[in-house]
Design a protein around this motif. Structure first.
Motif, PDB file in Angstrom:
ATOM      1  N   ALA A   1       0.821  -1.224   0.000  1.00 44.34           N
ATOM      2  CA  ALA A   1       0.000   0.000   0.000  1.00 44.34           C
ATOM      3  C   ALA A   1       0.854   1.272   0.000  1.00 44.34           C
ATOM      4  N   LEU A   2       2.065   1.181   0.511  1.00 46.92           N
ATOM      5  CA  LEU A   2       3.063   2.257   0.491  1.00 46.92           C
ATOM      6  C   LEU A   2       2.726   3.480   1.349  1.00 46.92           C
ATOM      7  N   ASN A   3       1.506   3.645   1.753  1.00 44.97           N
ATOM      8  CA  ASN A   3       1.121   4.869   2.454  1.00 44.97           C
ATOM      9  C   ASN A   3       0.449   4.511   3.793  1.00 44.97           C
ATOM     10  N   GLU A   4       1.028   5.022   4.882  1.00 50.16           N
ATOM     11  CA  GLU A   4       0.510   4.673   6.213  1.00 50.16           C
ATOM     12  C   GLU A   4      -0.945   5.097   6.416  1.00 50.16           C
ATOM     13  N   ALA A   5      -1.382   6.085   5.665  1.00 42.84           N
ATOM     14  CA  ALA A   5      -2.775   6.544   5.796  1.00 42.84           C
ATOM     15  C   ALA A   5      -3.756   5.426   5.441  1.00 42.84           C
ATOM     16  N   HIS A   6      -3.314   4.497   4.613  1.00 42.49           N
ATOM     17  CA  HIS A   6      -4.214   3.403   4.188  1.00 42.49           C
ATOM     18  C   HIS A   6      -4.458   2.366   5.297  1.00 42.49           C
ATOM     19  N   ILE A   7      -3.623   2.415   6.339  1.00 46.45           N
ATOM     20  CA  ILE A   7      -3.765   1.442   7.432  1.00 46.45           C
ATOM     21  C   ILE A   7      -5.169   1.507   8.027  1.00 46.45           C
ATOM     22  N   ALA A   8      -5.701   2.714   8.086  1.00 51.27           N
ATOM     23  CA  ALA A   8      -7.013   2.919   8.717  1.00 51.27           C
ATOM     24  C   ALA A   8      -8.111   2.060   8.086  1.00 51.27           C
ATOM     25  N   LYS A   9      -7.976   1.751   6.835  1.00 52.06           N
ATOM     26  CA  LYS A   9      -9.004   0.956   6.152  1.00 52.06           C
ATOM     27  C   LYS A   9      -8.834  -0.543   6.374  1.00 52.06           C
ATOM     28  N   HIS A  10      -7.654  -0.904   6.869  1.00 49.98           N
ATOM     29  CA  HIS A  10      -7.329  -2.335   6.885  1.00 49.98           C
ATOM     30  C   HIS A  10      -6.940  -2.895   8.244  1.00 49.98           C
TER      31      HIS A  10
END
Ligand code: F6P
Length: 549
Positions: free
Chosen positions: A228-237
């Motif tokens: 995903a490369l972007n820590e902001a995407h963690i919130a979805k997963h």
């Protein structure tokens, strides 16, 4: 409280035991044609046949007297009303509040806990609905197809057991995985099957400090970010289930995505809390609610039924009878249902972590046995493996047989075979086979009298080996909820009789502490204190083997 062995009721039991210890159950059944019906209980979808135990009415009365002398009624009341019965941790043990369906408040430290319980439940419902109906999207707007629960012990086993038991109620659209072992092959095996864009990780840990869980969660996070490369995407997963908000934040999970529970929920009693999020996502909110309802029904039965027809009390007292009078050191859980295959493992933690204690509430060493070694497996498989020892070995291990009555949904013929085997095993353990019958059978099979005389000794079954039969109408959320609550309360009752704290687990701490220094040594980090000679040697062997790696 007086030590168990000093209780007048216990002394009366010991006396009674001397008179009954060699009596054979076969004769008890012959003497009382109503025994099977009299020693049978039904509550909701759960029935208990406890007739195949080495007991009579006097035994049961004396056991009930013991429970009364130990203050069981008051202790039950204390647990349900939120008193801090977990005295070494100064906490209530209020898992019953998590499934409470009534309107009365339940207070801990002057605060009614029910509004927060219901609030978290609502959040879980909303979230699980979104995941299940494909509204909760991953960072590339794809629906979630795979859910991975990362947790260990109570943050794994309960949810795992229920998800497997109720697999036939699950959403066919979702794959559910459980990762508990820090052996990297487990999580690697799961990661190999899933895709970062369509996976939801639930990091489940009451303390959020458990090494195995955090290590696995970090590996999952790295794997995810590599894609995903972007820590902001963690919130979805990534979502967290915990009592420890700060640690969740420090780990990098947004507390918006955290589902809370409270320190009055013990880890092994937590599947009814947000720790059950994986259950709710997999089975849906209604099935989760039914699970809670089933447990609530058992709670009500336990709280209100007189001891003589109280299922958890009877199961507990029978356990006391065998452990403290017959010296039985273990207890076998034998489900005859493929879906219940994790149940023995779950009960192992529930019972052994609760009652594997040797210090009384007042801090004295006990002079009697407490919690048994719990073991078990699918009964039908065990028949072809270790049941030999149970039939003819020198140890007595009381058995709980568990099976569902309903044939519905099974391939034709299978369920009858399964159930007939279970009934037959319980019968064989009770009746046994005497020498004369074994001898006659050998003669009839064409053996010479001489041969038959020798062989017959090997074909004798002493019988008189105790078992309970637990029948569930069907394997459904309600019956599974009730079954688990039945065992929770059985374990609690035994803890009361043994005067121990069933709700702490100090015994798991020492190993965790020692592992910190040893890990530092294995990693070659800093100066740590020397270990004992054996551990030093093991470290040397390990380090030499891995030199240069
Ligand atoms: O080590 C034992 C234990 O503390 C259990 O009691 C508990 O269920 C398990 O570890 C997991 O703990 P946590 O939920 O805090 O990660």
């Amino acid at each position: 409280m007086k030590a168990l062995t000093q209780q007048p009721a216990f002394k009366a039991l010991q006396e009674h035991f001397e008179g009954i210890k060699t009596a054979h159950m076969k004769d008890m059944f012959q003497a009382d044609p109503q025994r099977a019906k009299r020693y049978f209980l039904k509550n909701g979808s759960v029935s208990l046949d406890y007739s195949k135990n080495r007991i009579d009415d006097t035994t049961l009365k004396l056991l009930r007297d013991l429970a009364t002398e130990c203050g069981l009624a008051e202790k039950i009341q204390a647990m349900f009303s939120g008193e801090k019965i977990n005295s070494t941790e100064e906490r209530a043990a209020l898992h019953t509040a998590l499934r409470y369906q009534g309107q009365e408040p339940i207070f801990v430290d002057g605060l009614d806990v029910l509004p927060q319980v219901r609030q978290v439940l609502e959040r879980m419902e909303k979230f699980s609905d979104m995941v299940r109906c494909g509204e909760w999207l991953g960072y590339t707007n794809q629906v979630i197809t795979d859910v991975v629960n990362i947790g260990i012990g109570g943050s794994d086993l309960g949810a795992l057991t229920v998800c497997k038991a109720l697999h036939h109620f699950a959403s066919p659209r979702l794959n559910m995985y459980f990762v508990s072992n820090v052996d990297g092959t487990q999580i690697q095996g799961v990661l190999d099957k899933i895709h970062p864009e369509t996976t939801l990780f639930i990091v489940a840990s009451k303390t959020f400090s458990t090494q195995e869980t955090l290590t696995n969660a970090l590996s999952a996070r790295q794997w995810f970010l590599a894609h995903a490369l972007n820590e902001a995407h963690i919130a979805k997963h990534f979502v967290a289930v915990s009592t420890n908000k700060e640690a969740v934040q420090a780990f990098g999970i947004d507390t918006q995505n955290m589902f809370s529970f409270w320190n009055w929920v013990g880890g092994r009693y937590s599947l009814w809390s947000a720790i059950g999020l994986s259950i709710m996502i997999y089975l849906g909110k209604q099935n989760f609610k039914d699970l809670l309802c089933g447990a609530y029904e058992m709670d009500q039965h336990f709280k209100n039924a007189p001891f003589e027809c109280n299922m958890p009390v009877i199961l507990a007292l029978l356990g006391i009878w065998y452990i403290n009078l017959f010296d039985a050191g273990s207890h076998l859980i034998a489900p005859y249902d493929q879906y219940l295959r994790y149940f023995p493992r779950f009960i192992q933690q529930l019972d052994m972590e609760s009652n594997g204690k040797s210090t009384t509430l007042e801090g004295q060493a006990v002079d009697y046995d407490t919690g048994p070694i719990i073991w078990g497996d699918l009964g039908i498989n065990a028949q072809h493996a270790f049941f030999q020892l149970l039939h003819q070995g020198t140890h007595i291990s009381p058995i709980d047989f568990i099976v569902s009555l309903s044939k519905e949904g099974h391939l034709p013929g299978h369920h009858d075979i399964l159930v007939s085997n279970m009934f037959a095993q319980a019968q064989a353990f009770m009746q046994g086979k005497d020498y004369n019958l074994a001898y006659q059978e050998l003669l009839e099979a064409g053996k010479s009298a001489e041969k038959a005389r020798t062989l017959a000794h090997h074909r004798v079954f002493s019988g008189n080996r105790p078992s309970n039969v637990i029948l569930l109408d069907t394997i459904c959320p309600k019956s599974v909820g009730a079954l688990i609550a039945l065992y929770e309360h059985k374990i609690f009752v035994q803890g009361v009789i043994w005067n121990i704290n069933s709700f702490d687990q100090w015994g798991v701490e020492l190993g965790k502490e020692l592992a910190v220094d040893i890990l530092a040594r294995l990693k070659g980090e800093g100066l740590t204190k020397p270990q004992d000679a054996s551990t030093e040697h093991l470290i040397e062997v390990y380090s030499a083997f891995n030199k240069g790696l």
